[in-house]
Write an enzyme that holds these catalytic residues in place. Sequence first.
Site, PDB file in Angstrom:
ATOM      1  N   ARG A  28      -2.472   4.886  -9.820  1.00 39.20           N
ATOM      2  CA  ARG A  28      -1.848   3.391  -9.490  1.00 39.20           C
ATOM      3  C   ARG A  28      -3.020   2.459  -9.594  1.00 39.20           C
ATOM      4  O   ARG A  28      -4.150   2.839  -9.429  1.00 39.20           O
ATOM      5  CB  ARG A  28      -1.169   3.465  -8.201  1.00 39.20           C
ATOM      6  CG  ARG A  28      -2.064   3.443  -7.130  1.00 39.20           C
ATOM      7  CD  ARG A  28      -2.641   2.234  -6.375  1.00 39.20           C
ATOM      8  NE  ARG A  28      -3.539   2.656  -5.373  1.00 39.20           N
ATOM      9  CZ  ARG A  28      -5.165   2.598  -5.523  1.00 39.20           C
ATOM     10  NH1 ARG A  28      -5.388   2.194  -6.906  1.00 39.20           N
ATOM     11  NH2 ARG A  28      -6.083   2.686  -4.773  1.00 39.20           N
TER      12      ARG A  28
ATOM     13  N   GLU B  92      -6.090  -5.831  -1.404  1.00 37.45           N
ATOM     14  CA  GLU B  92      -6.997  -4.732  -1.261  1.00 37.45           C
ATOM     15  C   GLU B  92      -7.601  -4.647   0.387  1.00 37.45           C
ATOM     16  O   GLU B  92      -7.760  -5.721   0.939  1.00 37.45           O
ATOM     17  CB  GLU B  92      -8.364  -4.902  -1.990  1.00 37.45           C
ATOM     18  CG  GLU B  92      -8.783  -3.898  -2.818  1.00 37.45           C
ATOM     19  CD  GLU B  92      -7.762  -3.107  -3.524  1.00 37.45           C
ATOM     20  OE1 GLU B  92      -7.179  -2.019  -3.378  1.00 37.45           O
ATOM     21  OE2 GLU B  92      -7.558  -3.770  -4.718  1.00 37.45           O
ATOM     22  N   HIS B  93      -7.347  -3.447   0.538  1.00 37.61           N
ATOM     23  CA  HIS B  93      -7.916  -3.057   2.025  1.00 37.61           C
ATOM     24  C   HIS B  93      -7.257  -3.576   3.115  1.00 37.61           C
ATOM     25  O   HIS B  93      -7.610  -4.018   4.317  1.00 37.61           O
ATOM     26  CB  HIS B  93      -9.395  -3.368   2.079  1.00 37.61           C
ATOM     27  CG  HIS B  93     -10.420  -2.455   1.648  1.00 37.61           C
ATOM     28  ND1 HIS B  93     -10.645  -1.417   1.991  1.00 37.61           N
ATOM     29  CD2 HIS B  93     -10.882  -2.519   0.283  1.00 37.61           C
ATOM     30  CE1 HIS B  93     -11.753  -0.583   1.374  1.00 37.61           C
ATOM     31  NE2 HIS B  93     -11.755  -1.740   0.317  1.00 37.61           N
TER      32      HIS B  93
ATOM     33  N   ASP C  24      -3.716  -2.686   3.660  1.00 35.10           N
ATOM     34  CA  ASP C  24      -2.407  -1.447   3.935  1.00 35.10           C
ATOM     35  C   ASP C  24      -2.646  -0.743   5.437  1.00 35.10           C
ATOM     36  O   ASP C  24      -1.773  -0.970   6.255  1.00 35.10           O
ATOM     37  CB  ASP C  24      -2.190  -0.652   3.101  1.00 35.10           C
ATOM     38  CG  ASP C  24      -3.481   0.344   2.605  1.00 35.10           C
ATOM     39  OD1 ASP C  24      -4.576  -0.070   2.837  1.00 35.10           O
ATOM     40  OD2 ASP C  24      -3.098   1.563   1.916  1.00 35.10           O
TER      41      ASP C  24
ATOM     42  N   GLY D  55     -10.976   4.327  -8.315  1.00 35.34           N
ATOM     43  CA  GLY D  55     -10.201   3.244  -7.695  1.00 35.34           C
ATOM     44  C   GLY D  55      -8.724   3.440  -8.182  1.00 35.34           C
ATOM     45  O   GLY D  55      -8.096   2.325  -7.895  1.00 35.34           O
TER      46      GLY D  55
ATOM     47  N   SER E 287      -6.504   6.065  -7.546  1.00 37.05           N
ATOM     48  CA  SER E 287      -5.767   6.919  -6.778  1.00 37.05           C
ATOM     49  C   SER E 287      -5.619   8.478  -7.143  1.00 37.05           C
ATOM     50  O   SER E 287      -4.587   9.041  -7.078  1.00 37.05           O
ATOM     51  CB  SER E 287      -4.551   6.327  -6.404  1.00 37.05           C
ATOM     52  OG  SER E 287      -4.041   6.985  -5.194  1.00 37.05           O
ATOM     53  N   SER E 288      -6.711   8.970  -7.908  1.00 40.13           N
ATOM     54  CA  SER E 288      -6.650  10.239  -8.199  1.00 40.13           C
ATOM     55  C   SER E 288      -6.435  11.140  -7.105  1.00 40.13           C
ATOM     56  O   SER E 288      -5.634  12.235  -7.221  1.00 40.13           O
ATOM     57  CB  SER E 288      -7.874  10.654  -9.159  1.00 40.13           C
ATOM     58  OG  SER E 288      -8.975  10.562  -8.272  1.00 40.13           O
TER      59      SER E 288
ATOM     60  N   ASP F 261      -1.315   4.446  -1.358  1.00 37.13           N
ATOM     61  CA  ASP F 261      -1.421   5.141  -2.831  1.00 37.13           C
ATOM     62  C   ASP F 261      -0.202   6.094  -2.941  1.00 37.13           C
ATOM     63  O   ASP F 261       0.287   6.254  -3.816  1.00 37.13           O
ATOM     64  CB  ASP F 261      -2.801   5.931  -2.594  1.00 37.13           C
ATOM     65  CG  ASP F 261      -3.969   4.935  -2.713  1.00 37.13           C
ATOM     66  OD1 ASP F 261      -3.711   3.759  -2.931  1.00 37.13           O
ATOM     67  OD2 ASP F 261      -4.980   5.337  -2.524  1.00 37.13           O
TER      68      ASP F 261
ATOM     69  N   LYS G 134     -14.517   7.660  -1.676  1.00 39.55           N
ATOM     70  CA  LYS G 134     -14.627   7.274  -0.442  1.00 39.55           C
ATOM     71  C   LYS G 134     -14.551   8.065   0.719  1.00 39.55           C
ATOM     72  O   LYS G 134     -14.973   7.927   1.799  1.00 39.55           O
ATOM     73  CB  LYS G 134     -13.312   6.522  -0.389  1.00 39.55           C
ATOM     74  CG  LYS G 134     -11.922   7.127  -0.404  1.00 39.55           C
ATOM     75  CD  LYS G 134     -10.790   6.040  -0.685  1.00 39.55           C
ATOM     76  CE  LYS G 134      -9.567   6.670  -0.582  1.00 39.55           C
ATOM     77  NZ  LYS G 134      -8.668   5.600  -0.752  1.00 39.55           N
TER      78      LYS G 134
END
Length: 461
Positions: free
Chosen positions: A44, A50-51, A53, A147, A149-150, A194, A238
């Site tokens: 996605r 950003e940051h 959720d 970034g 979302s793997s 994600d 992360k």
Amino acid sequence: MDTPPVVSLASLEGLLKEKINLLSNDFEKKHGSLPQFIARVPGRVNLIGEHIDYCGYAVFPMAIEQDILIAVKTREDQHLELSNLIPNIYEDYSCELDKFEIDKGVPQWFKYCLCGVKGILENSSKVKSELKGMNARIYGLIPPSAGLSSSSALVCATALAFAHVNKLQFTKQQLADYCARSERYIGTEGGGMDQAIAMLATQGTAKLIEFNPLRAHDTKLPPGAVFVIAHSLAEINKAASSHFNCRVMECRLAAKVLAKLHGINPDSVTRLADVQFSLNKTLPEMASIAGLYLHDDPYSKEEVSKLLDMTEPQLENKILSENTRDVGFFKLRQRALHVFQEANRVWQFRDICNSGSTTALQDLGQLMSDSHHSCRDLYECSHQQLDHLVEISRNHCLGARLTGAGWGGCMVALVAENGVETFINYLKENYYKNLPAAVDRNLEQVVFATQPGSGAAIYNL
């Protein structure tokens, strides 16, 4: 029941069918027979929000074409056999369903798979002894540490595959929730965006996603809007550092301090959205409150503890995550300001998309630029290469910002449809050409245009 679709491979064509055929043939070489099905979950790109959720606020992502595919065959025992299409980088892993643990050490690839399995185990209607194992072969086409979302896609794809193997039916919302919770076993205190977009995405629309309860709203992007994703080639995992969790904790502490200063029991709040709800204020009003009540200098652990009427050991054990207990100072004002302002930008973004305005593309671009400045200056989650990429893009697109957790990874830029090829060529010449990390890289996988894609699905062979 709104479950992920089960599709016949015969109905597919194009690149996805080619990828599935490649993986199926590779599975046959590995295991001696073809898989029974393929589980697919997309990556996605978060367009804005950003940051926030994990602070309880809505976000605005869309699924991309790049995905995780897992070829699967059911076993008659309780053995998990996990392997990857690139075995020289990702070594095989196997275990029994009742004998695995997920430690928070080095975030190896198979641990994300185990998180997905664990999410299903914890919510299965069957007793563990009735569940079957699986042979699973993974083909990942989402650039790692970018970034996009793997990691979450791998969690979701494994959960979807394991549930299908055991004939367990869950709604998309349930799967998203289970995966968001179970991914935390690897040590990342994420918020659920994600996993939600991975499961809930629909072709052709971005999603405004709200939490508690999980709700997703289709939002059509303005005509002529194309998003270009460009990898800075600065990479960070992360789960392998405390940066991400430190921001989560700073927001949690800011929520508790703001609550305490307004006569609200700090134990009753964990997210900044909880404070807003208790005070019944708008997002701009909350930004003003944060600016007024929180000071600019970093808060020491001692100061926060005193404000919350607890000892430092209590703060560490009751509030801070395991990998942030050694952090000595917290920037509460800056993080809270970013969250409240960014949450407001999400709703402005949605309203502009729905407005039909002739200046919609320019207005969206400005919001994206403002978002990047906030991520860079208030949230401090950018990276010098990422900032450089955004800066050189500024006069060649409508707006650009980091996307994903940050500290490296990708930029997303809004580009008018007729300028996409020119913009991509500009980045190749002015960013990647002289970048050592770009040598021998296939730039078509590093910088590309994308449209909103579909969500998780099962493909029967």
